[in-house]
Design an enzyme around this catalytic site. Structure first.
Site, PDB file in Angstrom:
ATOM      1  N   ASP A   1      19.500 -31.424 -40.771  1.00 42.74           N
ATOM      2  CA  ASP A   1      21.537 -32.151 -41.182  1.00 42.74           C
ATOM      3  C   ASP A   1      21.720 -31.319 -42.816  1.00 42.74           C
ATOM      4  O   ASP A   1      20.681 -31.358 -43.483  1.00 42.74           O
ATOM      5  CB  ASP A   1      21.138 -33.634 -41.355  1.00 42.74           C
ATOM      6  CG  ASP A   1      22.140 -34.726 -41.909  1.00 42.74           C
ATOM      7  OD1 ASP A   1      23.957 -33.776 -41.744  1.00 42.74           O
ATOM      8  OD2 ASP A   1      22.433 -36.032 -42.377  1.00 42.74           O
TER       9      ASP A   1
ATOM     10  N   ASP B   1      28.016 -30.606 -38.911  1.00 40.70           N
ATOM     11  CA  ASP B   1      26.818 -30.398 -39.373  1.00 40.70           C
ATOM     12  C   ASP B   1      25.475 -31.168 -39.392  1.00 40.70           C
ATOM     13  O   ASP B   1      24.441 -31.135 -39.834  1.00 40.70           O
ATOM     14  CB  ASP B   1      27.384 -30.658 -41.001  1.00 40.70           C
ATOM     15  CG  ASP B   1      27.254 -32.134 -40.859  1.00 40.70           C
ATOM     16  OD1 ASP B   1      27.177 -33.177 -39.751  1.00 40.70           O
ATOM     17  OD2 ASP B   1      27.385 -32.657 -42.175  1.00 40.70           O
ATOM     18  N   GLU B   2      24.891 -31.608 -38.232  1.00 42.92           N
ATOM     19  CA  GLU B   2      24.015 -31.393 -37.390  1.00 42.92           C
ATOM     20  C   GLU B   2      23.871 -31.678 -36.403  1.00 42.92           C
ATOM     21  O   GLU B   2      24.773 -31.814 -35.881  1.00 42.92           O
ATOM     22  CB  GLU B   2      23.479 -33.454 -38.344  1.00 42.92           C
ATOM     23  CG  GLU B   2      24.360 -34.453 -37.831  1.00 42.92           C
ATOM     24  CD  GLU B   2      24.224 -35.321 -37.923  1.00 42.92           C
ATOM     25  OE1 GLU B   2      23.546 -36.148 -37.924  1.00 42.92           O
ATOM     26  OE2 GLU B   2      25.275 -36.749 -38.122  1.00 42.92           O
TER      27      GLU B   2
END
Length: 414
Positions: free
Chosen positions: A29, A119-120
């Protein structure tokens, strides 16, 4: 693989959930993604409190978070908490490019990558020991590769389950690494606040707190029957399983999303009904275009609204036939907005959003009589072509002139 021998499962007589023998699921993350990209690209911002967004905080650096700034906080309230913060306008193309580069690092680490957002992601490294080493060694290299190749900090959690890996990455932030070994799962999980459990939002947390349940361990000891009387059968079963670290889900690749959505923050000043409807038109155009690009159709249209007191409401309608036709979706959305307008006029409006759910592949939909394929020379397809060639704002609705389309958040490919 082996079968978990947790005590609650044995007492209940239910089949026990299989779990892998080693901690080999990674949850990676990126830290304060938008703000980190801004600090990476502008050295003057490094080490300083940064807020991305104007009227609403889209992201905040950890220096700003330390002063109480959170998303999606009102921009004015954020600046009162952190008056020396540097406010920057979002650069969605830069974030999309950074996300693409990070996912390239993920895929170079393991072929089993499940993207959650830009983003993860979850990564399964269980089969890489002989060629890449232990999961913790792989995680160290992953973090170094993201830092060296993309220039961004990333936190990684490692565990036997997706749930625990995600909690571990959250606990390790910012820019950290946390391994939860199989024999230390409950020792790690039970002291944490109940808010760490998936499915415990503000309302559920308040209900649990009212019954003296503040830690995951309290919830685990209480037992599912008691929880059922507090939360209902579905939530009780789900949260009780998580409290004993039971989560059988695999890391899945190639999954297509079940819904898509877009929203427009409006600030707190009153908006006339025609302006709200204009923003709804823009959201519908954006989502219709995304449906057709992904070759999907939707069955259900969901209107999401946030009031001036930041409470929320939703309204939805399921169509008789799946569609990607913009005007059909817009008619449904306008009907939903009309039903919600009395509440909006009474309570004010700070955000309007639209979601399309029950998505299906367009080529898997049963054709209606006469059995003809979908036309390719429609107004929708013509507008899509123009926007693809000349940009999303090349053609816009007259109602949106001077108001803009709003921010289009970058997304993972479908």
């Amino acid at each position: 693989m082996f079968v978990s021998d947790s005590a609650p499962a044995a007492r209940s007589g239910r089949p026990r959930i299989e779990a892998r023998a080693e901690a080999s699921i990674l949850h990676a993350d990126l830290d304060s993604f938008y703000a980190s990209v801004e600090q990476r690209d502008d050295p003057r911002l490094r080490g300083r409190p940064v807020i991305v967004g104007g009227g609403v905080v889209l992201a905040a650096s950890y220096e700003a978070k330390a002063r109480g700034v959170r998303t999606p906080m009102n921009g004015g309230a954020a600046l009162r908490l952190c008056p020396d913060a540097i406010v920057v306008q979002p650069r969605m193309s830069a974030y999309a490019q950074a996300s693409k580069a990070v996912f390239e690092v993920f895929r170079n680490t393991t072929p089993v990558v499940e993207g959650i957002s830009i983003d993860e992601a979850f990564l399964d490294v269980g089969g890489l020991r002989r060629i890449a080493g232990e999961p913790i060694d792989i995680a160290h290299r992953l973090r170094a590769d993201v830092r060296d190749q993309v220039g961004l900090p990333i936190s990684v959690g490692i565990a036997r389950t997706k749930f625990l890996a995600k909690v571990a990455s959250a606990v390790s932030k910012p820019d950290g690494l946390r391994l939860v070994p199989p024999d230390g799962e409950l020792g790690f999980l039970h002291p944490l606040p109940v808010e760490r459990l998936w499915g415990v939002g503000e309302v559920t947390a308040r209900t649990l707190h009212d019954h003296g349940i503040t830690r995951v361990g309290h919830l685990a000891e209480l037992g599912e029957p008691v929880l059922r009387s507090i939360l209902g059968p579905g939530a009780a079963r789900h949260l009780f399983a998580l409290s004993w670290a039971r989560d059988p889900r695999r890391v899945e690749t190639g999954r297509r999303r079940r819904s898509i959505g877009a929203q427009r923050a409006l600030g707190r000043r009153p908006r006339p009904p025609d302006e709200i409807e204009a923003y709804l038109h823009g959201l519908t155009d954006r989502l219709g275009r995304r449906l057709r690009v992904a070759d999907r159709v939707c069955r259900t249209v969901v209107l999401r609204i946030r009031f001036d007191d930041f409470t929320r409401a939703t309204r939805s309608h399921t169509l008789t036939e799946a569609t990607d036709h913009t005007e059909t979706i817009l008619r449904t959305a306008r009907t939903l907005l009309a039903t919600a307008m009395p509440m909006i006029q009474e309570r004010g409006l700070t955000l309007v959003g639209l979601a399309l759910t029950n998505l299906e592949d367009a080529d898997a939909v049963q054709l209606t009589l006469p059995l003809e394929p979908r036309a390719t020379n429609t107004l929708d397809s013509t507008l899509d072509d123009l926007r693809q060639r000349f940009g999303s704002s090349a053609v816009t609705r007259a109602a949106l002139i001077g108001r803009g389309e709003g921010i289009s958040v970058p997304l993972l490919p479908d």
